[in-house]
Scaffold this active site. Structure first.
Site, PDB file in Angstrom:
ATOM      1  N   TRP A  50      11.946  40.273  27.905  1.00  0.00           N
ATOM      2  CA  TRP A  50      13.149  39.448  27.981  1.00  0.00           C
ATOM      3  C   TRP A  50      12.755  37.994  28.342  1.00  0.00           C
ATOM      4  O   TRP A  50      11.956  37.779  29.244  1.00  0.00           O
ATOM      5  CB  TRP A  50      14.115  40.006  29.038  1.00  0.00           C
ATOM      6  CG  TRP A  50      15.303  39.109  29.214  1.00  0.00           C
ATOM      7  CD1 TRP A  50      16.414  39.063  28.422  1.00  0.00           C
ATOM      8  CD2 TRP A  50      15.481  38.101  30.202  1.00  0.00           C
ATOM      9  NE1 TRP A  50      17.266  38.071  28.863  1.00  0.00           N
ATOM     10  CE2 TRP A  50      16.723  37.473  29.963  1.00  0.00           C
ATOM     11  CE3 TRP A  50      14.706  37.650  31.279  1.00  0.00           C
ATOM     12  CZ2 TRP A  50      17.218  36.439  30.746  1.00  0.00           C
ATOM     13  CZ3 TRP A  50      15.197  36.612  32.059  1.00  0.00           C
ATOM     14  CH2 TRP A  50      16.443  36.020  31.795  1.00  0.00           C
ATOM     15  N   ASP A  59      32.155  33.327  24.876  1.00  0.00           N
ATOM     16  CA  ASP A  59      31.193  34.400  25.166  1.00  0.00           C
ATOM     17  C   ASP A  59      31.842  35.463  26.047  1.00  0.00           C
ATOM     18  O   ASP A  59      33.065  35.623  26.077  1.00  0.00           O
ATOM     19  CB  ASP A  59      29.933  33.770  25.789  1.00  0.00           C
ATOM     20  CG  ASP A  59      28.669  34.535  25.477  1.00  0.00           C
ATOM     21  OD1 ASP A  59      28.439  35.557  26.149  1.00  0.00           O
ATOM     22  OD2 ASP A  59      27.911  34.126  24.566  1.00  0.00           O
ATOM     23  N   ARG A  69      22.650  46.993  33.862  1.00  0.00           N
ATOM     24  CA  ARG A  69      23.693  45.976  34.033  1.00  0.00           C
ATOM     25  C   ARG A  69      25.061  46.640  34.272  1.00  0.00           C
ATOM     26  O   ARG A  69      26.060  46.207  33.723  1.00  0.00           O
ATOM     27  CB  ARG A  69      23.739  45.094  32.780  1.00  0.00           C
ATOM     28  CG  ARG A  69      24.189  43.680  33.026  1.00  0.00           C
ATOM     29  CD  ARG A  69      24.463  42.951  31.714  1.00  0.00           C
ATOM     30  NE  ARG A  69      24.771  41.565  31.974  1.00  0.00           N
ATOM     31  CZ  ARG A  69      25.410  40.764  31.139  1.00  0.00           C
ATOM     32  NH1 ARG A  69      25.804  41.210  29.974  1.00  0.00           N
ATOM     33  NH2 ARG A  69      25.643  39.530  31.444  1.00  0.00           N
ATOM     34  N   LYS A 107      29.634  36.980  17.888  1.00  0.00           N
ATOM     35  CA  LYS A 107      28.329  37.223  18.501  1.00  0.00           C
ATOM     36  C   LYS A 107      28.346  38.671  18.977  1.00  0.00           C
ATOM     37  O   LYS A 107      29.155  39.041  19.828  1.00  0.00           O
ATOM     38  CB  LYS A 107      28.121  36.269  19.669  1.00  0.00           C
ATOM     39  CG  LYS A 107      26.808  36.471  20.414  1.00  0.00           C
ATOM     40  CD  LYS A 107      26.614  35.366  21.431  1.00  0.00           C
ATOM     41  CE  LYS A 107      25.469  35.616  22.370  1.00  0.00           C
ATOM     42  NZ  LYS A 107      25.412  34.611  23.443  1.00  0.00           N
ATOM     43  N   TRP A 108      27.493  39.483  18.400  1.00  0.00           N
ATOM     44  CA  TRP A 108      27.443  40.929  18.692  1.00  0.00           C
ATOM     45  C   TRP A 108      26.259  41.172  19.623  1.00  0.00           C
ATOM     46  O   TRP A 108      25.118  41.124  19.198  1.00  0.00           O
ATOM     47  CB  TRP A 108      27.265  41.681  17.385  1.00  0.00           C
ATOM     48  CG  TRP A 108      27.169  43.178  17.461  1.00  0.00           C
ATOM     49  CD1 TRP A 108      26.491  43.935  18.365  1.00  0.00           C
ATOM     50  CD2 TRP A 108      27.754  44.104  16.541  1.00  0.00           C
ATOM     51  NE1 TRP A 108      26.614  45.259  18.083  1.00  0.00           N
ATOM     52  CE2 TRP A 108      27.386  45.401  16.969  1.00  0.00           C
ATOM     53  CE3 TRP A 108      28.554  43.979  15.407  1.00  0.00           C
ATOM     54  CZ2 TRP A 108      27.774  46.549  16.282  1.00  0.00           C
ATOM     55  CZ3 TRP A 108      28.934  45.125  14.733  1.00  0.00           C
ATOM     56  CH2 TRP A 108      28.561  46.397  15.165  1.00  0.00           C
ATOM     57  N   ASP A 109      26.570  41.431  20.873  1.00  0.00           N
ATOM     58  CA  ASP A 109      25.530  41.543  21.898  1.00  0.00           C
ATOM     59  C   ASP A 109      25.205  43.005  22.163  1.00  0.00           C
ATOM     60  O   ASP A 109      25.951  43.921  21.769  1.00  0.00           O
ATOM     61  CB  ASP A 109      26.063  40.866  23.171  1.00  0.00           C
ATOM     62  CG  ASP A 109      24.954  40.327  24.064  1.00  0.00           C
ATOM     63  OD1 ASP A 109      23.793  40.705  23.853  1.00  0.00           O
ATOM     64  OD2 ASP A 109      25.276  39.540  24.974  1.00  0.00           O
ATOM     65  N   MET A 110      24.133  43.245  22.883  1.00  0.00           N
ATOM     66  CA  MET A 110      23.710  44.608  23.241  1.00  0.00           C
ATOM     67  C   MET A 110      22.740  44.436  24.391  1.00  0.00           C
ATOM     68  O   MET A 110      21.634  43.967  24.202  1.00  0.00           O
ATOM     69  CB  MET A 110      23.007  45.213  22.016  1.00  0.00           C
ATOM     70  CG  MET A 110      22.745  46.679  22.066  1.00  0.00           C
ATOM     71  SD  MET A 110      21.182  47.034  22.873  1.00  0.00           S
ATOM     72  CE  MET A 110      20.959  48.714  22.467  1.00  0.00           C
ATOM     73  N   ASP A 115      17.224  34.638  25.270  1.00  0.00           N
ATOM     74  CA  ASP A 115      18.073  34.052  26.313  1.00  0.00           C
ATOM     75  C   ASP A 115      17.387  32.857  26.944  1.00  0.00           C
ATOM     76  O   ASP A 115      18.006  32.122  27.712  1.00  0.00           O
ATOM     77  CB  ASP A 115      18.352  35.096  27.399  1.00  0.00           C
ATOM     78  CG  ASP A 115      19.576  35.924  27.072  1.00  0.00           C
ATOM     79  OD1 ASP A 115      20.285  35.583  26.113  1.00  0.00           O
ATOM     80  OD2 ASP A 115      19.821  36.918  27.781  1.00  0.00           O
TER      81      ASP A 115
HETATM   82  C1  DGJ Z   1      23.277  38.288  26.935  1.00  0.00           C
HETATM   83  C2  DGJ Z   1      23.229  37.242  25.874  1.00  0.00           C
HETATM   84  O1  DGJ Z   1      21.954  37.099  25.377  1.00  0.00           O
HETATM   85  C3  DGJ Z   1      23.794  35.953  26.453  1.00  0.00           C
HETATM   86  O2  DGJ Z   1      23.675  34.933  25.508  1.00  0.00           O
HETATM   87  C4  DGJ Z   1      25.208  36.180  26.837  1.00  0.00           C
HETATM   88  O3  DGJ Z   1      25.984  36.457  25.708  1.00  0.00           O
HETATM   89  C5  DGJ Z   1      25.292  37.314  27.835  1.00  0.00           C
HETATM   90  N1  DGJ Z   1      24.635  38.499  27.355  1.00  0.00           N
HETATM   91  C6  DGJ Z   1      26.724  37.633  28.150  1.00  0.00           C
HETATM   92  O4  DGJ Z   1      26.834  38.736  28.936  1.00  0.00           O
END
Ligand code: DGJ
Length: 742
Positions: free
Chosen positions: A200, A367, A444, A477-480, A549
């Site tokens: 990360w 976001d 998390r 923006k599709w996060d995981m 990030d």
């Molecule tokens: C992780 C993403 O990489 C960030 O850019 C942001 O969207 C956070 N999650 C939000 O929880």
């Protein structure tokens, strides 16, 4: 380009201008690998490439032939347990406990273009003459198992796409314990292995090593392709550099658990395997059922690493990414995450957006934190409806107000996750992946939804589609944000638990497919805590991904440089953020932050209201600059010039297709006093074009710039204060070169 079958020698020759790939049906019916490399002239018989000899302590297939042992023969889809002692490409566990199989040639077909892979992302063709495919069917007589090996050779570039479909044509169930996408047996091990690894906030660092006897491998068992290792391998000859020499790139179009490995045997031959990670995979095939492996793409070049990367870039930009945004320059965005984190109101968002609009930003992205009871990491995931305390008119109302400002509106989702503190979880506590009677680990404070179940995917789809239908949303923006633990699905029987990791990814792909089909104009950006799933599988649905990030400009040099080995600039989310930077607390000049982010999709990850008037002036210039040059930056030909892994300076450049415009990014981490003269040998220019250097005002021919070099020396020799803005750490410049025919 062509695929030729020579009946007399039972040899297939797949070729284009760049490469030849030759395989043959051997005397035992298995497929042998004869050659993979630079294009060679076709001939009737290449079987002399199949070298065999009598070796001690070897097991042979035929009593009358003490040379034919699979241990010493290069193969296309090998099994273990019958004279080959290396790691196999496929393993089929049968009812009697045996794993021995014999996949023998049955028939083949040659087709124009390329078949779609059911449920999986893959490269494709659009026009006639772009590619041809060979499908060779092999069969195991005892089980009735059939393996169809798919090979697609593209007309342009040394590109060979491969995958395998395994079908149980017998009537007894079998268990696939391993089904790799690609096996490449090479005659020597004289390669340097290069991989993109990290973690990360430190994704895609280039790591290299020589190949040694035994197995060397990398992969993921996390459920996502991972920050740790990208599903991509380069094997380059030791003397190969960016400009010349042989290299083979292998990229797996997959977002879940994977393995890429190389095995050097006692005689220095090399077996490369790429595919789904076998240790976390098994798949039951009842009679009549099929299993399709993900696609692996092999790129061969003899023209250096830049050429290999450019071949991947073109392919992944034009024939892996799809849809409305594929060929379009990407909107300049302002994302509120680092500006507010969870602490915002609608008015605060509008303040950020208004300032962004005034600077020339085109898209405002909201976001995490807009839904359910999400005011921290602990709650809300799964409840995809607006938090009315924060957004009184919902997402529909906010998106309208953003659009009234003259901006497009984008929204964050994390569809695969749920917090236990959410209505969704309270209604469906059994919809997460967890092993009965075992600890349930969180990441998390969140749990992974069981996307192997259609009803779970349907329920998330319904919520997302509802939001998308009732608001004006141009971007998602599709996060995981966590990997999978205690992987177990309550919906599937014991003998199918080995399928869950793969079924999960199929569920993710299915949801992407549904949403991109229903909302074709929405630009999707994939994300997994930055680059935790920055892979070709995602690119098929989302033409850009949030690469890391870590938004610090210096850290980004290595991350973007490494990623460029396989991925195009148009796929790399890159933003300017505040200083001190939120990940490494470093202060870098605003100009350098933008100079790095230009070589990406470009945007801002901050509240522009917090900048000084002078900085706002700079931001306006940056945005105007990006609008002018983004077509070249995002879709031009990209060259790496100087590696951040090797020294204090980094450089890269892009060149427009007509070679009239080039932009060179030059970056120096630490200031150097009284250092050496520096210059950069450029690439891809027309030798006889005269290029005006917009930075210095001088003009030079392309040949001067490519063969003698662009002078980057600091004429003050780094001595502050005489040196002005460049006598500082973290300095950078963008050289714009405008060429005309002299
Ligand atoms: C992780 C993403 O990489 C960030 O850019 C942001 O969207 C956070 N999650 C939000 O929880």
């Amino acid at each position: 380009m062509g695929i030729v079958y020579h009946e007399s020698s039972r040899t297939f020759h797949l070729y284009n201008d760049a490469m030849s790939y030759i395989i043959m049906v051997m005397r035992n019916g298995h497929l042998g690998q004869l050659y993979c490399g630079k294009r060679i002239r076709d001939r009737e018989d290449f079987s002399y490439f199949l070298e065999t000899c009598e070796r001690p302590m070897t097991s042979y297939i035929y009593e009358n032939d003490r040379t034919f042992s699979l241990e010493h023969i290069r193969q296309e889809y090998p099994v273990f347990g019958t004279t080959d002692y290396r790691q196999p490409a496929v393993e089929v566990l049968q009812e009697n406990g045996s794993r021995v199989a014999e996949f023998q040639y049955q028939c083949h077909r040659i087709e124009e273009g390329k078949e779609k892979l059911p449920g999986l992302p893959a490269t494709y063709t659009e026009e006639e003459g772009e590619a041809q495919s060979l499908i060779v069917t092999l069969r195991d007589a005892v089980t009735g198992g059939e393996a169809e090996l798919f090979y697609t050779i593209f007309a342009e570039g040394g590109i060979l796409a491969r995958s395998v479909r395994l079908t149980n044509k017998g009537d007894r169930p079998v268990q696939l314990e391993r089904a790799m996408s690609l096996c490449l047996d090479l005659p020597d091990r004289d390669y340097v292995w290069q991989q993109l690894s990290g973690c990360w906030a430190r994704e895609c660092h280039i790591h290299s090593r020589c190949l040694e006897p035994g197995v060397q491998s990398m992969g993921s068992m996390r459920g996502n392709s991972s920050h740790e290792h990208n599903p991509f391998l380069v094997l380059r000859r030791p003397h190969t550099d960016e400009r010349q020499g042989e290299a083979i790139g292998i990229s797996l179009i997959y977002s879940g658990n994977f393995r890429i490995q190389a095995e050097v045997d006692a005689h220095d031959t090399l077996r490369v395997l790429a595919g789904i990670e076998p240790d976390t995979f098994s798949w039951r095939l009842d009679g009549g059922e099929s299993f399709q492996t993900p696609e692996a793409v092999l790129v061969y070049t003899d023209r250096g690493m830049n050429h290999m990367s450019q071949t991947f870039h073109r392919l992944y930009q034009r024939r892996l990414a799809r849809g409305y945004w594929r060929d379009r320059v990407r909107p300049i965005l302002n994302n509120n995450w680092e500006a507010t984190y969870f602490d915002f109101t609608e008015e605060r968002l509008l303040e950020i957006a208004s300032r962004a609009k005034a600077c020339g930003v085109e898209l405002f992205v909201l976001d995490d934190g807009w839904f359910g009871d999400r005011t921290s990491e602990r709650a809300g995931l799964g409840d995809w409806r607006a938090n009315r305390k924060r957004l009184p008119e919902g997402i529909g109302g906010l998106s309208r107000r953003i659009e009234e400002l003259g901006l497009k509106f984008g929204l964050w989702f994390e569809p695969e996750m749920v917090n236990s503190d959410s209505d969704f979880y309270r209604q469906h506590p059994d919809w997460i992946l967890e092993t009965p009677m075992r600890r349930r680990s969180h990441g998390r404070y969140q749990y992974v939804l069981d996307f192997s179940r259609k009803e779970v995917v349907d329920a998330i789809y319904a919520q997302m589609a509802e939001i998308l239908r009732n608001a004006s949303i141009s971007y998602i923006k599709w996060d995981m944000n966590r990997s999978i633990t205690e992987c177990f699905s309550k919906a599937w029987p014991a003998e199918r638990q080995g399928e869950i990791y793969h079924r999960y990814i199929l569920g993710v792909y299915a949801l992407y497919e549904r949403l991109t089909e229903e909302f074709p104009r929405v630009l999707f950006e994939s994300c997994a805590s930055g680059g935790g799933r920055f892979d070709p599988g995602m690119l098929y649905y989302a033409p850009q991904g949030w690469l890391s990030d870590n938004s610090d400009a210096v850290e980004r040099l290595k991350i973007q440089y490494g990623a460029s080995l396989c991925y195009p600039v148009s796929s790399m989310g890159a933003h300017v953020s505040v200083t001190p930077n939120h990940q490494v607390f470093r202060n870098t000049p605003l100009s350098t932050r933008a100079n790095v982010a230009y070589f990406g999709t470009f945007g801002y990850e901050l509240d522009l209201n917090k900048l000084t008037e002078e900085e706002i002036g700079q931001v306006k210039e940056q945005i105007a600059f990006m609008k002018k040059y983004r077509e070249v930056l995002q879709f031009g030909t990209f060259y790496r010039l100087q590696s951040p892994f090797e020294g204090n300076e980094t450089a890269w450049m892009v060149v427009s297709p007509d070679q009239k415009t080039a932009l060179v990014g030059w970056y120096r981490v630490l200031n150097v006093v009284n250092g050496r003269y520096t210059r950069l040998r450029l690439e891809g220019l027309k030798p006889d074009y005269c290029y005006r250097n917009v930075y210095t005002g001088s003009c030079h021919f392309g040949d001067e710039l490519m063969y003698a070099g662009l002078i980057t020396s600091d004429e003050t020799a780094g001595q502050a204060p005489a040196g002005g803005e460049f006598c500082t750490d973290f300095a950078s410049r963008i050289y714009v070169l405008e060429g005309t025919k002299a």
